[in-house]
Design an enzyme around this catalytic site. Structure first.
Site, PDB file in Angstrom:
ATOM      1  N   ASN A  38       7.090  12.087  -4.404  1.00 35.73           N
ATOM      2  CA  ASN A  38       6.434  11.299  -5.458  1.00 35.73           C
ATOM      3  C   ASN A  38       5.829  12.171  -6.558  1.00 35.73           C
ATOM      4  OD1 ASN A  38       7.133   8.811  -4.497  1.00 35.73           O
ATOM      5  ND2 ASN A  38       5.290   8.571  -3.265  1.00 35.73           N
ATOM      6  N   GLU A  58       8.288  13.558   5.071  1.00 35.68           N
ATOM      7  CA  GLU A  58       7.355  14.629   4.707  1.00 35.68           C
ATOM      8  C   GLU A  58       6.300  14.779   5.801  1.00 35.68           C
ATOM      9  OE1 GLU A  58       7.533  14.218  -0.149  1.00 35.68           O
ATOM     10  OE2 GLU A  58       6.056  13.017   0.914  1.00 35.68           O
ATOM     11  N   HIS A  63       5.123  11.056   6.418  1.00 33.74           N
ATOM     12  CA  HIS A  63       5.473  10.146   5.329  1.00 33.74           C
ATOM     13  C   HIS A  63       6.967   9.817   5.318  1.00 33.74           C
ATOM     14  CE1 HIS A  63       5.695   9.287   0.740  1.00 33.74           C
ATOM     15  NE2 HIS A  63       5.512   8.184   1.431  1.00 33.74           N
ATOM     16  N   SER A 106       1.321   7.065   1.418  1.00 43.20           N
ATOM     17  CA  SER A 106       2.105   7.746   0.388  1.00 43.20           C
ATOM     18  C   SER A 106       1.232   8.243  -0.752  1.00 43.20           C
ATOM     19  CB  SER A 106       3.204   6.826  -0.151  1.00 43.20           C
ATOM     20  OG  SER A 106       2.664   5.598  -0.536  1.00 43.20           O
TER      21      SER A 106
HETATM   22  P1  NAI Z   1       3.238  -4.048   4.778  1.00 43.56           P
HETATM   23  O1  NAI Z   1       2.259  -4.822   4.022  1.00 43.56           O
HETATM   24  O2  NAI Z   1       4.666  -4.501   4.860  1.00 43.56           O
HETATM   25  O3  NAI Z   1       2.723  -3.911   6.290  1.00 43.56           O
HETATM   26  C1  NAI Z   1       1.415  -3.551   6.641  1.00 43.56           C
HETATM   27  C2  NAI Z   1       1.091  -4.155   7.997  1.00 43.56           C
HETATM   28  O4  NAI Z   1      -0.150  -3.630   8.435  1.00 43.56           O
HETATM   29  C3  NAI Z   1       0.951  -5.677   7.973  1.00 43.56           C
HETATM   30  O5  NAI Z   1       1.742  -6.246   8.997  1.00 43.56           O
HETATM   31  C4  NAI Z   1      -0.545  -5.902   8.202  1.00 43.56           C
HETATM   32  O6  NAI Z   1      -0.798  -7.077   8.932  1.00 43.56           O
HETATM   33  C5  NAI Z   1      -0.920  -4.674   8.988  1.00 43.56           C
HETATM   34  N1  NAI Z   1      -2.328  -4.290   8.899  1.00 43.56           N
HETATM   35  C6  NAI Z   1      -3.097  -4.251   7.795  1.00 43.56           C
HETATM   36  N2  NAI Z   1      -4.319  -3.801   8.093  1.00 43.56           N
HETATM   37  C7  NAI Z   1      -4.334  -3.543   9.426  1.00 43.56           C
HETATM   38  C8  NAI Z   1      -5.310  -3.047  10.317  1.00 43.56           C
HETATM   39  N3  NAI Z   1      -6.540  -2.726   9.903  1.00 43.56           N
HETATM   40  N4  NAI Z   1      -4.961  -2.893  11.612  1.00 43.56           N
HETATM   41  C9  NAI Z   1      -3.724  -3.217  12.047  1.00 43.56           C
HETATM   42  N5  NAI Z   1      -2.777  -3.711  11.247  1.00 43.56           N
HETATM   43  C10 NAI Z   1      -3.056  -3.851   9.930  1.00 43.56           C
HETATM   44  O7  NAI Z   1       3.147  -2.554   4.210  1.00 43.56           O
HETATM   45  P2  NAI Z   1       4.245  -1.392   4.222  1.00 43.56           P
HETATM   46  O8  NAI Z   1       5.069  -1.476   2.999  1.00 43.56           O
HETATM   47  O9  NAI Z   1       4.928  -1.388   5.536  1.00 43.56           O
HETATM   48  O10 NAI Z   1       3.337  -0.085   4.058  1.00 43.56           O
HETATM   49  C11 NAI Z   1       2.479   0.362   5.066  1.00 43.56           C
HETATM   50  C12 NAI Z   1       1.994   1.762   4.776  1.00 43.56           C
HETATM   51  O11 NAI Z   1       3.096   2.628   4.544  1.00 43.56           O
HETATM   52  C13 NAI Z   1       1.086   1.923   3.567  1.00 43.56           C
HETATM   53  O12 NAI Z   1       0.134   2.915   3.847  1.00 43.56           O
HETATM   54  C14 NAI Z   1       2.023   2.407   2.486  1.00 43.56           C
HETATM   55  O13 NAI Z   1       1.384   3.144   1.499  1.00 43.56           O
HETATM   56  C15 NAI Z   1       2.943   3.292   3.301  1.00 43.56           C
HETATM   57  N6  NAI Z   1       4.249   3.469   2.701  1.00 43.56           N
HETATM   58  C16 NAI Z   1       4.946   2.415   2.179  1.00 43.56           C
HETATM   59  C17 NAI Z   1       6.191   2.595   1.608  1.00 43.56           C
HETATM   60  C18 NAI Z   1       6.940   1.445   1.041  1.00 43.56           C
HETATM   61  O14 NAI Z   1       7.905   1.679   0.283  1.00 43.56           O
HETATM   62  N7  NAI Z   1       6.607   0.204   1.341  1.00 43.56           N
HETATM   63  C19 NAI Z   1       6.806   3.937   1.541  1.00 43.56           C
HETATM   64  C20 NAI Z   1       6.051   4.965   2.189  1.00 43.56           C
HETATM   65  C21 NAI Z   1       4.800   4.731   2.705  1.00 43.56           C
END
Ligand code: NAI
Length: 506
Positions: A192, A154, A142, A121
């Site tokens: 955003n 997006e 996104h 994001s």
């Molecule tokens: P989260 O922390 O809930 O989940 C991330 C997952 O990725 C975890 O299960 C972790 O173990 C895993 N992970 C981390 N590094 C890794 C790697 N190198 N290889 C494989 N798995 C890996 O995070 P969330 O909230 O789901 O966000 C994930 C992505 O989505 C980020 O890039 C964030 O910026 C984007 N995003 C998040 C939003 C939100 O509201 N939470 C909205 C839009 C985008």
């Protein structure tokens, strides 16, 4: 079921990855889940199955669909298992180095025609793609949280992205039942970026002590129709999430004044008062319920003075009609009589400046915000100047509350609350059109679906009149001398000739 991608891998099975996996399976893809935390993808799969079971219970899907969706989701043990995928969507931690390393490893595994996408994001799609052997196959995809409920996605093209990849991803989003919008790779993409106006301007108003948080929230909900006030919204999102986004967009645009964050959120974040989830944000929460201070009561006024309305008041005819309907004794002379309550209705200027310029007695001068059509609002907003007498303030308050409509009295400010926030939102949106970040139509859809605004920002500008928005900004620039109110050339041209902001140029 025909789908744009037969097999989709989701890397990172947290909140976002799980939601994206659900949509991909529902669109008809075989879905592979991968996470580097042991057991994480299995847990995501279990949660996903529970989610579908719940939808089955609610009658939102049938037994057959439930079975089919579940049969499509499997867990991968290693990155190498992703070799046969047509699409990989990454939703791991928001760190550029970690993402680029993952995609470099992935390019060694998948075939050359596999499409790669990131759910980032805040990072640049072009930067993530920079070290790829085939950057043209990479794009941003996104989603918003929670993925199944937030219907907008997006599709972001980096500098090297092949347009055909975006077309394919756009079709896929539609197959998921969501609405795709196309964004250029710029800080904050569409949602955003467009969302910078609401909170930041409200914080600025609070920072100037024009009104308290609850009053600002009430005004914007009742006058413009926002579902949540800016402070309620920030409490819900939590400042540990929203303040860094404000800083990131501001810094990425090299300190563009329009996006300048507030010291208020920086301090509250440092103090741990981040929002509802910790029980204390801009509001205090008891058992999850915000403790909202009561509204000041309508003052009792025994003798209502006659009312004189400035000849330069905005929507003057409507204001006079309103006063007549409220039973006011309206003066018609060139200037107010010595006892008259004097009303001004500026656009962008403060009440003090108007009283001085129009040679009115500041002690009897009160301002009213007439930017919006009174019939479309549930609240009227009055502003005093530092010299306004309390009997005149109370008289104006009581008069405008006579028909039962809510009234807020705020301190003097160039542009009242609604004018400032609406003009800022419209101006940022206009500048996004100027930069060609997206089409005006996609901007409107993205903001309505992604931010839940009652209307798109350009429609909001049309609603109050593009020329009025321009006037508010020009005058606020004079009052504040702050470049953040500088109108975008896109708005200036359209406002100057009174053209609809949704007009498509030939
Ligand atoms: P989260 O922390 O809930 O989940 C991330 C997952 O990725 C975890 O299960 C972790 O173990 C895993 N992970 C981390 N590094 C890794 C790697 N190198 N290889 C494989 N798995 C890996 O995070 P969330 O909230 O789901 O966000 C994930 C992505 O989505 C980020 O890039 C964030 O910026 C984007 N995003 C998040 C939003 C939100 O509201 N939470 C909205 C839009 C985008």
């Amino acid at each position: 079921m025909q789908t744009s991608f037969q097999t989709t891998a989701i890397i990172g099975t947290g909140a976002m990855g799980r939601g994206i996996a659900q949509m991909a399976a529902q669109a008809g893809s075989q879905v592979l889940l991968f996470d580097n935390q042991p057991g994480a993808s299995e847990k995501a799969r279990t949660d996903l199955f529970a989610q579908w079971d719940k939808l089955l219970e609610k009658g939102r899907l049938d037994e057959d669909q439930n079975r089919q969706y579940k049969s499509r989701v499997t867990c991968a043990n290693a990155l190498a298992d992703l070799s046969g995928c047509a699409l990989v969507v990454e939703a791991i931690v928001e760190k550029l180095e970690v993402k680029t390393a993952l995609f470099a490893a992935l390019e060694e595994i998948v075939s050359d025609d596999t499409v790669l996408a990131s759910n980032t994001s805040s990072l640049s799609i072009t930067a993530i793609a920079a070290r790829l052997r085939l950057p043209q196959r990479f794009a941003g995809l996104h989603f918003f949280n929670p993925v199944p409920l937030m219907k907008v996605v997006e599709v972001v093209a980096g500098l090297r992205t092949d347009p055909a990849v975006c077309t394919q991803l756009t079709d896929y989003v539609r197959e998921m039942g969501h609405t795709p919008v196309q964004a250029a790779d710029t800080p904050g993409f569409i949602v955003n970026h467009a969302g910078r106006g609401y909170g930041t301007e409200a914080l600025r108003i609070a920072g100037e002590n024009i009104a308290d948080f609850a009053t600002i929230d009430r005004i914007l909900k009742d006058q413009v129709g926002f579902k949540l006030g800016p402070f309620e919204l920030m409490d819900l999102t939590a400042l540990d999430v929203s303040h860094p986004v404000m800083e990131s967009v501001y810094r990425q645009y090299y300190d563009e004044p329009r996006y300048r964050p507030s010291v208020i959120t920086a301090q509250r974040l440092a103090g741990g008062m981040v929002g509802k989830k910790v029980g204390q944000g801009f509001y205090r929460y008891d058992n999850g319920t915000a403790q909202v201070p009561a509204e000041p009561a309508t003052p009792q006024v025994d003798e209502m003075p006659p009312v004189w309305v400035s000849t330069r008041a905005a929507r003057r005819a409507e204001l006079l009609l309103l006063l007549k309907n409220l039973g006011a004794q309206i003066e018609t002379g060139q200037s107010p009589s010595p006892t008259a309550l004097t009303l001004v209705a500026p656009l962008g200027f403060d009440v003090t400046t108007v009283a001085v310029v129009e040679r009115l007695d500041p002690a009897r001068t009160v301002g009213i915000d007439m930017l919006m059509d009174d019939a479309t609002t549930r609240r009227r907003v009055l502003a005093t100047n530092p010299a306004t007498r309390s009997d005149m303030r109370d008289a104006a308050h009581a008069l405008f509350a006579r028909d039962g409509k809510a009234v807020s009295v705020i301190r003097d400010s160039g542009g009242f609350v609604t004018q400032r926030v609406v003009a800022t939102i419209v101006n940022i949106a206009a500048d996004m059109c100027q930069q060609a970040i997206c089409s005006p139509a996609d901007l409107e859809i993205a903001v309505r679906l992604g931010l839940g605004y009652p209307m798109g920002p350009l429609a909001m500008g049309n609603h109050v009149g593009p020329t009025n928005v321009l006037e508010v900004l020009f005058n606020m620039q004079t009052v504040y001398g702050d470049p953040r109110y500088r109108p975008s050339p896109w708005l200036r041209r359209r406002g100057a000739i009174g053209l609809s902001l949704l007009h498509v140029e030939a």
